[in-house]
Write a protein that holds these residues in place. Structure first.
Motif, PDB file in Angstrom:
ATOM      1  N   GLU A 168       3.879  -9.740   0.793  1.00  0.00           N
ATOM      2  CA  GLU A 168       3.348 -10.671   1.782  1.00  0.00           C
ATOM      3  C   GLU A 168       3.782 -10.300   3.192  1.00  0.00           C
ATOM      4  O   GLU A 168       2.974 -10.281   4.133  1.00  0.00           O
ATOM      5  N   THR A 169       5.061 -10.013   3.367  1.00  0.00           N
ATOM      6  CA  THR A 169       5.567  -9.693   4.702  1.00  0.00           C
ATOM      7  C   THR A 169       4.925  -8.421   5.239  1.00  0.00           C
ATOM      8  O   THR A 169       4.492  -8.371   6.402  1.00  0.00           O
ATOM      9  N   SER A 170       4.849  -7.423   4.389  1.00  0.00           N
ATOM     10  CA  SER A 170       4.251  -6.158   4.825  1.00  0.00           C
ATOM     11  C   SER A 170       2.775  -6.334   5.150  1.00  0.00           C
ATOM     12  O   SER A 170       2.264  -5.770   6.123  1.00  0.00           O
ATOM     13  N   LEU A 171       2.075  -7.152   4.362  1.00  0.00           N
ATOM     14  CA  LEU A 171       0.656  -7.367   4.620  1.00  0.00           C
ATOM     15  C   LEU A 171       0.431  -8.143   5.914  1.00  0.00           C
ATOM     16  O   LEU A 171      -0.539  -7.885   6.636  1.00  0.00           O
ATOM     17  N   SER A 172       1.317  -9.105   6.211  1.00  0.00           N
ATOM     18  CA  SER A 172       1.170  -9.847   7.461  1.00  0.00           C
ATOM     19  C   SER A 172       1.412  -8.955   8.670  1.00  0.00           C
ATOM     20  O   SER A 172       0.854  -9.188   9.749  1.00  0.00           O
ATOM     21  N   THR A 173       2.239  -7.917   8.487  1.00  0.00           N
ATOM     22  CA  THR A 173       2.502  -6.984   9.580  1.00  0.00           C
ATOM     23  C   THR A 173       1.377  -5.959   9.707  1.00  0.00           C
ATOM     24  O   THR A 173       1.021  -5.550  10.815  1.00  0.00           O
ATOM     25  N   HIS A 174       0.827  -5.552   8.580  1.00  0.00           N
ATOM     26  CA  HIS A 174      -0.257  -4.564   8.562  1.00  0.00           C
ATOM     27  C   HIS A 174      -1.468  -5.196   7.874  1.00  0.00           C
ATOM     28  O   HIS A 174      -1.763  -4.916   6.707  1.00  0.00           O
ATOM     29  N   VAL A 175      -2.142  -6.060   8.599  1.00  0.00           N
ATOM     30  CA  VAL A 175      -3.243  -6.833   8.019  1.00  0.00           C
ATOM     31  C   VAL A 175      -4.371  -5.934   7.504  1.00  0.00           C
ATOM     32  O   VAL A 175      -5.037  -6.245   6.506  1.00  0.00           O
ATOM     33  N   ALA A 176      -4.581  -4.811   8.154  1.00  0.00           N
ATOM     34  CA  ALA A 176      -5.693  -3.930   7.763  1.00  0.00           C
ATOM     35  C   ALA A 176      -5.557  -3.440   6.332  1.00  0.00           C
ATOM     36  O   ALA A 176      -6.567  -3.124   5.685  1.00  0.00           O
ATOM     37  N   VAL A 177      -4.325  -3.385   5.819  1.00  0.00           N
ATOM     38  CA  VAL A 177      -4.129  -2.945   4.436  1.00  0.00           C
ATOM     39  C   VAL A 177      -4.844  -3.891   3.479  1.00  0.00           C
ATOM     40  O   VAL A 177      -5.424  -3.466   2.467  1.00  0.00           O
ATOM     41  N   ALA A 178      -4.819  -5.192   3.791  1.00  0.00           N
ATOM     42  CA  ALA A 178      -5.441  -6.180   2.907  1.00  0.00           C
ATOM     43  C   ALA A 178      -6.952  -6.043   2.867  1.00  0.00           C
ATOM     44  O   ALA A 178      -7.596  -6.472   1.896  1.00  0.00           O
ATOM     45  N   PHE A 179      -7.552  -5.466   3.912  1.00  0.00           N
ATOM     46  CA  PHE A 179      -9.007  -5.361   3.956  1.00  0.00           C
ATOM     47  C   PHE A 179      -9.574  -4.554   2.782  1.00  0.00           C
ATOM     48  O   PHE A 179     -10.707  -4.784   2.358  1.00  0.00           O
ATOM     49  N   PHE A 180      -8.780  -3.602   2.284  1.00  0.00           N
ATOM     50  CA  PHE A 180      -9.308  -2.646   1.315  1.00  0.00           C
ATOM     51  C   PHE A 180      -8.945  -3.001  -0.130  1.00  0.00           C
ATOM     52  O   PHE A 180      -9.324  -2.274  -1.050  1.00  0.00           O
ATOM     53  N   ILE A 181      -8.224  -4.110  -0.326  1.00  0.00           N
ATOM     54  CA  ILE A 181      -7.866  -4.509  -1.697  1.00  0.00           C
ATOM     55  C   ILE A 181      -9.110  -4.752  -2.551  1.00  0.00           C
ATOM     56  O   ILE A 181      -9.225  -4.196  -3.657  1.00  0.00           O
ATOM     57  N   PRO A 182     -10.089  -5.559  -2.104  1.00  0.00           N
ATOM     58  CA  PRO A 182     -11.279  -5.767  -2.960  1.00  0.00           C
ATOM     59  C   PRO A 182     -12.048  -4.477  -3.249  1.00  0.00           C
ATOM     60  O   PRO A 182     -12.532  -4.280  -4.375  1.00  0.00           O
ATOM     61  N   ALA A 183     -12.156  -3.597  -2.254  1.00  0.00           N
ATOM     62  CA  ALA A 183     -12.919  -2.359  -2.450  1.00  0.00           C
ATOM     63  C   ALA A 183     -12.264  -1.463  -3.488  1.00  0.00           C
ATOM     64  O   ALA A 183     -12.951  -0.896  -4.358  1.00  0.00           O
ATOM     65  N   ILE A 184     -10.948  -1.318  -3.413  1.00  0.00           N
ATOM     66  CA  ILE A 184     -10.247  -0.440  -4.361  1.00  0.00           C
ATOM     67  C   ILE A 184     -10.324  -1.010  -5.768  1.00  0.00           C
ATOM     68  O   ILE A 184     -10.602  -0.283  -6.740  1.00  0.00           O
ATOM     69  N   VAL A 185     -10.103  -2.329  -5.899  1.00  0.00           N
ATOM     70  CA  VAL A 185     -10.167  -2.960  -7.217  1.00  0.00           C
ATOM     71  C   VAL A 185     -11.579  -2.830  -7.794  1.00  0.00           C
ATOM     72  O   VAL A 185     -11.763  -2.496  -8.971  1.00  0.00           O
ATOM     73  N   TYR A 186     -12.597  -3.060  -6.969  1.00  0.00           N
ATOM     74  CA  TYR A 186     -13.980  -2.994  -7.451  1.00  0.00           C
ATOM     75  C   TYR A 186     -14.368  -1.579  -7.867  1.00  0.00           C
ATOM     76  O   TYR A 186     -14.939  -1.370  -8.944  1.00  0.00           O
ATOM     77  N   LEU A 187     -14.080  -0.605  -7.017  1.00  0.00           N
ATOM     78  CA  LEU A 187     -14.486   0.767  -7.318  1.00  0.00           C
ATOM     79  C   LEU A 187     -13.787   1.300  -8.561  1.00  0.00           C
ATOM     80  O   LEU A 187     -14.404   1.949  -9.415  1.00  0.00           O
ATOM     81  N   PHE A 299      -0.537  -0.465  -3.441  1.00  0.00           N
ATOM     82  CA  PHE A 299       0.661  -0.881  -2.718  1.00  0.00           C
ATOM     83  C   PHE A 299       1.734   0.214  -2.706  1.00  0.00           C
ATOM     84  O   PHE A 299       2.464   0.358  -1.724  1.00  0.00           O
ATOM     85  N   VAL A 300       1.808   0.967  -3.772  1.00  0.00           N
ATOM     86  CA  VAL A 300       2.745   2.102  -3.770  1.00  0.00           C
ATOM     87  C   VAL A 300       2.308   3.129  -2.735  1.00  0.00           C
ATOM     88  O   VAL A 300       3.135   3.658  -1.967  1.00  0.00           O
ATOM     89  N   ALA A 301       0.992   3.417  -2.689  1.00  0.00           N
ATOM     90  CA  ALA A 301       0.484   4.366  -1.691  1.00  0.00           C
ATOM     91  C   ALA A 301       0.688   3.832  -0.276  1.00  0.00           C
ATOM     92  O   ALA A 301       1.076   4.581   0.646  1.00  0.00           O
ATOM     93  N   ALA A 302       0.470   2.519  -0.097  1.00  0.00           N
ATOM     94  CA  ALA A 302       0.688   1.923   1.234  1.00  0.00           C
ATOM     95  C   ALA A 302       2.152   1.972   1.623  1.00  0.00           C
ATOM     96  O   ALA A 302       2.483   2.153   2.798  1.00  0.00           O
ATOM     97  N   SER A 303       3.034   1.812   0.643  1.00  0.00           N
ATOM     98  CA  SER A 303       4.477   1.904   0.935  1.00  0.00           C
ATOM     99  C   SER A 303       4.863   3.290   1.398  1.00  0.00           C
ATOM    100  O   SER A 303       5.776   3.460   2.219  1.00  0.00           O
ATOM    101  N   LEU A 304       4.164   4.296   0.884  1.00  0.00           N
ATOM    102  CA  LEU A 304       4.464   5.672   1.265  1.00  0.00           C
ATOM    103  C   LEU A 304       3.947   6.024   2.658  1.00  0.00           C
ATOM    104  O   LEU A 304       4.610   6.735   3.425  1.00  0.00           O
ATOM    105  N   PHE A 305       2.748   5.498   2.986  1.00  0.00           N
ATOM    106  CA  PHE A 305       2.083   5.957   4.215  1.00  0.00           C
ATOM    107  C   PHE A 305       1.989   4.908   5.317  1.00  0.00           C
ATOM    108  O   PHE A 305       1.730   5.268   6.476  1.00  0.00           O
TER     109      PHE A 305
END
Length: 307
Positions: A168-187, A299-305
């Motif tokens: 939650e904290t990381s997503l609030s700081t980097h909101v753009a990361v949350a934009f791609f959650i539905p796309a990755i899950v769907y694809l 989230f692991v990939a986001a933690s790395l980059f």
């Protein structure tokens, strides 16, 4: 079916052939005196031959056409397909002709085998009554058949929610990361669903071992995920001016698609082996497992980059 003696000519056979009723007259079975199969004459060859032509001269070798009384029907149909034959002769252990499997019977055998394989992959083989009950039972009973697997899905949803809340904290700081959650899950889920459909169709058409098919489909999923990731990378980089976010999404797509393919391949087979109704269970369970792993991968990939 028409049969002829080894000494007959084309003219002699044609003279007695006309006017006789046959269930299948596409081939003539050439027999020895003890009724052993010597060869097969295609009707088109017989009609084109001069009257004095011995049938033995235009006969095809009988061995490729021969199956035995204890031969599995599916194996017999496969033999006909591989040899390019439209009819098979059924013989006893001594090679004596007992009957024939014409083209329409071969098609029936293959159709029944195809449906049986589909039922097997759908988890309803040898459970036709249970499958019928799941379709025709009163609504409350149908709901009880399906509810347990949906409860598994709810448990998986709780795991996914907990996973997202951890970041939650990381997503609030980097909101753009949350934009791609539905796309990755769907694809990723779409790639897994494609794999499941392809496997259900493909395993009914091939007798290959399961492991090579699995690794082949796994490679396909990895390739599809890599292509999707490569397409997404420059678009996200240009749109958000964030190469780390683009790399995280691309990597997540590649890995999540590979994992989803593995689950899409294995779930129907696993449910059938465990004796559960894969038609009701494999879809919901595969979906929630794929979605959870897709989120974890992202989230692991986001933690790395990114984070």
């Amino acid at each position: 079916m028409p049969v002829a003696a080894e000494w007959e000519t084309a003219g002699q056979f044609r003279a007695r052939f006309l006017g006789e009723p046959y269930e299948d007259a596409s081939h003539v079975f050439l027999l020895a005196q003890d009724n052993r199969l010597l060869g097969i004459v295609a009707m088109r060859d017989l009609l084109a031959a001069p009257d004095a032509t011995p049938l033995m001269a235009i006969a095809r070798e009988g061995d490729p056409y021969r199956v035995f009384l204890d031969t599995d029907p599916v194996d017999a149909a496969s033999q006909a397909i591989h040899a390019g034959l439209s009819i098979l002769a059924v013989c006893d252990a001594q090679g004596r002709l007992l009957g024939a499997i014409p083209a329409r019977a071969l098609m029936t055998i293959l159709r029944n085998a195809h449906i049986e394989d589909l039922h097997h992959m759908a988890g309803i083989l040898n459970k036709s009554e249970a499958a019928k009950e799941a379709l025709t039972a009163p609504p409350h009973r149908r709901a009880m058949y399906r509810l347990p697997w949906l409860l598994v899905g709810m448990a998986g949803m709780a795991v996914s929610t907990a996973l997202i809340s951890r970041y939650e904290t990381s997503l609030s700081t980097h909101v753009a990361v949350a934009f791609f959650i539905p796309a990755i899950v769907y694809l990723a889920d779409s790639v897994g669903t494609q794999s499941e459909v392809v496997v259900v169709r493909g395993l009914s058409l091939t007798d290959s071992a399961l492991l090579p098919l699995f690794f082949g489909e796994l490679g396909t999923g990895a390739l599809l995920g890599s292509i999707l990731g490569c397409l997404a990378f420059p678009v996200i980089w240009l749109a958000f001016s964030n190469i780390g976010l683009a790399a995280a999404v691309a990597l997540a797509l590649a890995v999540a698609s590979t994992i989803a393919t593995a689950f899409g391949f294995m779930m129907p087979w696993l449910f059938a082996r465990l004796g559960y109704d894969a038609a009701l269970g494999s879809g919901p369970v595969a979906t929630v497992v794929q979605d959870s792993f897709s989120l974890l991968t992202y989230f692991v990939a986001a933690s790395l980059f990114v984070f």
